[in-house]
Design a protein around this motif. Structure first.
Motif, PDB file in Angstrom:
ATOM      1  N   PHE A 158       0.828  -1.198   0.000  1.00 47.40           N
ATOM      2  CA  PHE A 158       0.000   0.000   0.000  1.00 47.40           C
ATOM      3  C   PHE A 158       0.866   1.252   0.000  1.00 47.40           C
ATOM      4  N   THR A 159       1.969   1.231   0.737  1.00 48.12           N
ATOM      5  CA  THR A 159       2.848   2.390   0.803  1.00 48.12           C
ATOM      6  C   THR A 159       3.469   2.691  -0.549  1.00 48.12           C
ATOM      7  N   SER A 160       3.733   1.649  -1.336  1.00 51.28           N
ATOM      8  CA  SER A 160       4.278   1.861  -2.683  1.00 51.28           C
ATOM      9  C   SER A 160       3.204   2.278  -3.676  1.00 51.28           C
ATOM     10  N   ALA A 161       1.934   2.119  -3.302  1.00 48.85           N
ATOM     11  CA  ALA A 161       0.838   2.404  -4.225  1.00 48.85           C
ATOM     12  C   ALA A 161       0.184   3.762  -3.989  1.00 48.85           C
ATOM     13  N   TYR A 162       0.133   4.205  -2.740  1.00 45.04           N
ATOM     14  CA  TYR A 162      -0.652   5.395  -2.418  1.00 45.04           C
ATOM     15  C   TYR A 162       0.071   6.318  -1.456  1.00 45.04           C
ATOM     16  N   GLU A 163      -0.281   7.590  -1.557  1.00 45.52           N
ATOM     17  CA  GLU A 163       0.058   8.586  -0.551  1.00 45.52           C
ATOM     18  C   GLU A 163      -1.203   9.394  -0.301  1.00 45.52           C
ATOM     19  N   SER A 164      -1.803   9.197   0.867  1.00 48.22           N
ATOM     20  CA  SER A 164      -2.978   9.963   1.285  1.00 48.22           C
ATOM     21  C   SER A 164      -4.082   9.968   0.223  1.00 48.22           C
ATOM     22  N   GLY A 165      -4.353   8.788  -0.325  1.00 49.66           N
ATOM     23  CA  GLY A 165      -5.466   8.657  -1.253  1.00 49.66           C
ATOM     24  C   GLY A 165      -5.148   8.903  -2.705  1.00 49.66           C
ATOM     25  N   LEU A 166      -3.925   9.346  -3.016  1.00 46.92           N
ATOM     26  CA  LEU A 166      -3.530   9.595  -4.407  1.00 46.92           C
ATOM     27  C   LEU A 166      -2.611   8.486  -4.886  1.00 46.92           C
ATOM     28  N   PHE A 167      -2.945   7.895  -6.008  1.00 48.80           N
ATOM     29  CA  PHE A 167      -2.238   6.745  -6.565  1.00 48.80           C
ATOM     30  C   PHE A 167      -0.915   7.174  -7.177  1.00 48.80           C
ATOM     31  N   ARG A 168       0.097   6.321  -6.992  1.00 47.34           N
ATOM     32  CA  ARG A 168       1.413   6.578  -7.586  1.00 47.34           C
ATOM     33  C   ARG A 168       1.420   6.006  -9.011  1.00 47.34           C
ATOM     34  N   ASP A 170       3.232   6.685 -11.627  1.00 46.34           N
ATOM     35  CA  ASP A 170       4.489   6.408 -12.307  1.00 46.34           C
ATOM     36  C   ASP A 170       5.120   5.110 -11.833  1.00 46.34           C
ATOM     37  N   VAL A 171       4.692   4.630 -10.670  1.00 50.56           N
ATOM     38  CA  VAL A 171       5.150   3.335 -10.190  1.00 50.56           C
ATOM     39  C   VAL A 171       4.283   2.223 -10.763  1.00 50.56           C
ATOM     40  N   LEU A 172       2.988   2.261 -10.499  1.00 53.28           N
ATOM     41  CA  LEU A 172       2.155   1.083 -10.746  1.00 53.28           C
ATOM     42  C   LEU A 172       1.358   1.118 -12.044  1.00 53.28           C
ATOM     43  N   THR A 173       0.960   2.285 -12.512  1.00 55.75           N
ATOM     44  CA  THR A 173       0.328   2.308 -13.835  1.00 55.75           C
ATOM     45  C   THR A 173       1.358   1.977 -14.908  1.00 55.75           C
ATOM     46  N   GLY A 174       2.540   2.571 -14.773  1.00 57.02           N
ATOM     47  CA  GLY A 174       3.607   2.254 -15.727  1.00 57.02           C
ATOM     48  C   GLY A 174       3.969   0.782 -15.702  1.00 57.02           C
ATOM     49  N   TRP A 175       4.107   0.203 -14.490  1.00 57.48           N
ATOM     50  CA  TRP A 175       4.465  -1.213 -14.379  1.00 57.48           C
ATOM     51  C   TRP A 175       3.364  -2.094 -14.944  1.00 57.48           C
ATOM     52  N   ALA A 176       2.114  -1.755 -14.671  1.00 59.48           N
ATOM     53  CA  ALA A 176       0.999  -2.560 -15.160  1.00 59.48           C
ATOM     54  C   ALA A 176       0.956  -2.582 -16.686  1.00 59.48           C
ATOM     55  N   MET A 177       1.194  -1.448 -17.309  1.00 56.29           N
ATOM     56  CA  MET A 177       1.169  -1.391 -18.767  1.00 56.29           C
ATOM     57  C   MET A 177       2.296  -2.222 -19.376  1.00 56.29           C
ATOM     58  N   ASP A 178       3.428  -2.310 -18.692  1.00 55.43           N
ATOM     59  CA  ASP A 178       4.570  -3.059 -19.211  1.00 55.43           C
ATOM     60  C   ASP A 178       4.524  -4.542 -18.863  1.00 55.43           C
ATOM     61  N   ASN A 179       3.668  -4.926 -17.902  1.00 54.74           N
ATOM     62  CA  ASN A 179       3.658  -6.305 -17.408  1.00 54.74           C
ATOM     63  C   ASN A 179       2.245  -6.873 -17.329  1.00 54.74           C
ATOM     64  N   ALA A 180       1.418  -6.486 -18.274  1.00 56.62           N
ATOM     65  CA  ALA A 180       0.022  -6.929 -18.266  1.00 56.62           C
ATOM     66  C   ALA A 180      -0.160  -8.338 -18.827  1.00 56.62           C
ATOM     67  N   GLY A 181       0.903  -8.911 -19.368  1.00 56.74           N
ATOM     68  CA  GLY A 181       0.783 -10.227 -19.984  1.00 56.74           C
ATOM     69  C   GLY A 181       0.391 -10.151 -21.446  1.00 56.74           C
ATOM     70  N   ARG A 182       0.245  -8.928 -21.953  1.00 53.49           N
ATOM     71  CA  ARG A 182      -0.042  -8.709 -23.373  1.00 53.49           C
ATOM     72  C   ARG A 182       0.491  -7.335 -23.753  1.00 53.49           C
ATOM     73  N   PRO A 183       0.798  -7.100 -25.017  1.00 56.94           N
ATOM     74  CA  PRO A 183       1.307  -5.783 -25.415  1.00 56.94           C
ATOM     75  C   PRO A 183       0.235  -4.707 -25.247  1.00 56.94           C
ATOM     76  N   TRP A 215      -6.082  -2.378  -7.518  1.00 51.92           N
ATOM     77  CA  TRP A 215      -5.132  -1.383  -7.034  1.00 51.92           C
ATOM     78  C   TRP A 215      -5.752   0.016  -6.998  1.00 51.92           C
ATOM     79  N   VAL A 216      -6.449   0.389  -8.081  1.00 52.79           N
ATOM     80  CA  VAL A 216      -6.880   1.784  -8.225  1.00 52.79           C
ATOM     81  C   VAL A 216      -8.199   2.090  -7.531  1.00 52.79           C
ATOM     82  N   THR A 217      -8.877   1.092  -7.004  1.00 54.43           N
ATOM     83  CA  THR A 217     -10.166   1.335  -6.344  1.00 54.43           C
ATOM     84  C   THR A 217     -10.112   1.108  -4.839  1.00 54.43           C
ATOM     85  N   ASN A 218      -8.921   0.905  -4.286  1.00 55.29           N
ATOM     86  CA  ASN A 218      -8.768   0.703  -2.846  1.00 55.29           C
ATOM     87  C   ASN A 218      -7.743   1.689  -2.297  1.00 55.29           C
ATOM     88  N   PRO A 219      -8.138   2.954  -2.103  1.00 55.95           N
ATOM     89  CA  PRO A 219      -7.169   4.003  -1.752  1.00 55.95           C
ATOM     90  C   PRO A 219      -6.862   4.121  -0.262  1.00 55.95           C
TER      91      PRO A 219
END
Length: 548
Positions: A158-168, A170-183, A215-219
């Motif tokens: 959670f600490t790597s995902a959020y700061e006071s309700g705002l999603f990070r 550049d950490v997790l959206t970027g990683w998800a797009m690169d590691n979604a299991g499909r291009p 990830w994005v719906t549990n702030p």
């Protein structure tokens, strides 16, 4: 120089000589308890052994040549090396789903490795996701596992995902797009700005990705998602560990905050012989303090690897507990036997005329309009991954460089000042929106007038309790740990705004879960200072105890 040649040169300069000219290598598919088999390869010196052996589990098949280079170099120095690809990656069977299969698959793998006749002892090594696969099995370690080296990762997701309700983003959206299991060919920044963001996967990424939607719906840290299943299991991992661990982090690595929490939660048995190393580098061990002298950085991952495992596997020693922090701005390392706690602090209060004052000034206020359609772009940050060139302590624009950025600058310091630990900002604010965000960015201003980024944070106005527009509220922003020396003649600068994108999601200025907001509006923001509303930054500073 390609990465494999760089790795070979690191081994050559490590001080650990190569003594075996050839290596034995092999490959097979190791079965998991559910019948799925995972592709695994290994190297070890000639002969039957047994050998001290370093193991890894990875989800990045694009790095196989790198892992094989490590295998050959380690084998030449008397180590065995085993690498397994995670489920659904690198030729391994099953379906790739990040994180959830790592505890069971990793436990099956480490028991298999423990049973190999040529393995004398085991050391688990990994950086980033490869460190996550190590933390996932801390409660399942068989007798041959003697130590772990886990780099650039923490168990508080959670600490790597959020700061006071705002999603990070550049950490997790970027990683998800690169590691979604499909291009995924969609534009990254367009994806981050898509509203409602919960639906970006189907709208732009070619189909639903359930784990990203989670990830994005549990702030909130209290949301059941973070307190059940894998993430709850991972959070408990440090308390289960009983062997020494070397935790390596960077002051500008996006997992630093989580790794610090991990260190503080270590089982006492493990903590008594563990190390915490933090240097001024990014997620790739690259120096990232623009314009600063960094001749003593010691940022070679191979050297760290051999130093730790030569002690714990070859020499079979239990290390002494130690904390090693690189002091940016001083280009030196400082060592303690535990986490350094400063008993002293220095406060700098916001004041009229864009000043920072050591005393509480007369009451005043400054205002600006925040438009989510025109967010402040991140340049210099500690929680970045996708926007690699923007990571670190970088030169900053001039004060008040945008109408929605308010700058406050101190007088020159009369003596050197070393910051050690977590900085806090206390802001008294008002808004005409029922929810919005406020950001803080702390900088060092050099005698020539150039400013360099140190630390930042963000807070959601109604994150803890509902907000009534026009109400004055005191907000506390916590900034990640840092070790940084300011010099006589330097000044401090604080920039306040309401967005820091894409380091954080852009607040819509509407209340509710950020990823479900469909529209935005402009908010009128006010920062109050002085008198009964003493907005300030609080710096933990080196004292006699921490200076030792």
């Amino acid at each position: 120089m390609d990465i494999q040649e760089k790795i070979r040169r690191s081994y050559q300069s490590s001080g650990v000589p190569a003594v075996y000219p050839t290596a034995v290598q092999g490959e097979l598919f190791v079965p998991c308890r559910d019948g799925i088999t995972l592709r695994t390869f290994w190297y070890h010196p000639p002969g039957e052994g047994p050998f001290p052996t370093i193991v890894q589990r990875s989800c990045y098949p694009q790095n196989e040549d790198v892992y094989r280079t490590h295998g050959r170099e380690l084998s030449a120095r008397g180590y065995g090396y085993i690498c397994q690809f995670c489920r659904g990656t690198g030729g391994s069977g099953g379906v790739w789903e990040p994180n959830v299969n790592e505890p069971a698959d990793g436990a099956d793998f480490i028991r298999w490795a423990n049973g190999l006749s040529w393995v004398e002892s085991l050391g688990y090594w990994g950086c980033s996701y490869l460190a996550a696969t190590g933390w996932a099995i801390t409660g399942e370690l068989p007798e041959k596992v003697k130590s772990m080296l886990l780099t650039h990762y923490g168990t508080e997701r959670f600490t790597s995902a959020y700061e006071s309700g705002l999603f990070r983003h550049d950490v997790l959206t970027g990683w998800a797009m690169d590691n979604a299991g499909r291009p995924i060919g969609a534009d990254y920044l367009t994806s981050c700005l898509y509203r409602p963001h919960e639906q970006v996967d189907e709208a732009l990424w070619g189909g639903k990705i359930d784990w990203y939607r989670d990830w994005v719906t549990n702030p909130h840290r209290s949301d059941p998602y973070w307190n059940e299943g894998y993430w709850a299991f991972l959070s408990e991992a440090p308390e289960k560990l009983t062997v020494p661990v070397c935790i390596v982090e960077g002051w500008y690595d996006h997992h630093l905050g989580s790794a610090m929490e991990t260190y503080h939660r270590l089982n006492p048995r493990a903590a008594a012989h563990s190390r915490l190393i933090i240097g001024c580098w990014n997620h790739g061990f690259e120096p990232c303090a623009e314009g600063r002298v960094q001749e003593n950085l010691q940022n070679d991952e191979v050297h760290q690897l051999l130093d730790w495992f030569e002690t714990t596997l070859k020499q079979k020693k239990l290390p002494e507990r130690r904390v090693d922090w690189y002091i940016t701005g001083a280009d030196r390392w400082q060592h303690w036997d535990c986490y350094p706690l400063s008993s002293q602090s220095r406060s700098f209060c916001l004041a009229a005329g864009g000043r920072l004052s050591p005393e509480i000034p007369e009451a005043g206020a400054r205002s600006y309009d925040y438009d989510p359609q025109n967010p402040v772009r991140t340049h210099g940050g500690e929680a970045l991954l996708k926007s690699w060139p923007e990571i670190g302590s970088l030169y900053q624009p001039e004060p008040d460089w945008r109408p929605d950025v308010l700058s406050f600058v101190s007088d020159p310091l009369t003596e050197d000042l070393t910051i050690l630990g977590r900085i806090q900002a206390e802001l008294f604010v008002k808004s005409d929106a029922d929810d919005t965000a406020f950001t803080v960015r702390l900088m060092q201003v050099l005698p020539d007038g150039k400013a360099v980024f140190l630390r930042s944070s963000i807070v959601t106005l109604a994150f803890s309790e509902p907000y009534t527009p026009g109400e004055t509220r005191c907000l506390t922003l916590s900034l990640w740990d840092i070790a940084y020396q300011l010099h006589k003649g330097d000044r401090l600068r604080v920039d306040l705004s309401s967005s820091d994108f894409p380091q954080y999601a852009v607040h819509s200025n509407y209340a509710g879960i950020w990823s479900r907001q469909e529209k935005t509006r402009v908010a009128h923001q006010t920062i109050l200072f002085g008198g009964d509303t003493p907005s300030r930054v609080i710096l933990p500073v080196e004292d006699e105890k921490t200076a030792q």
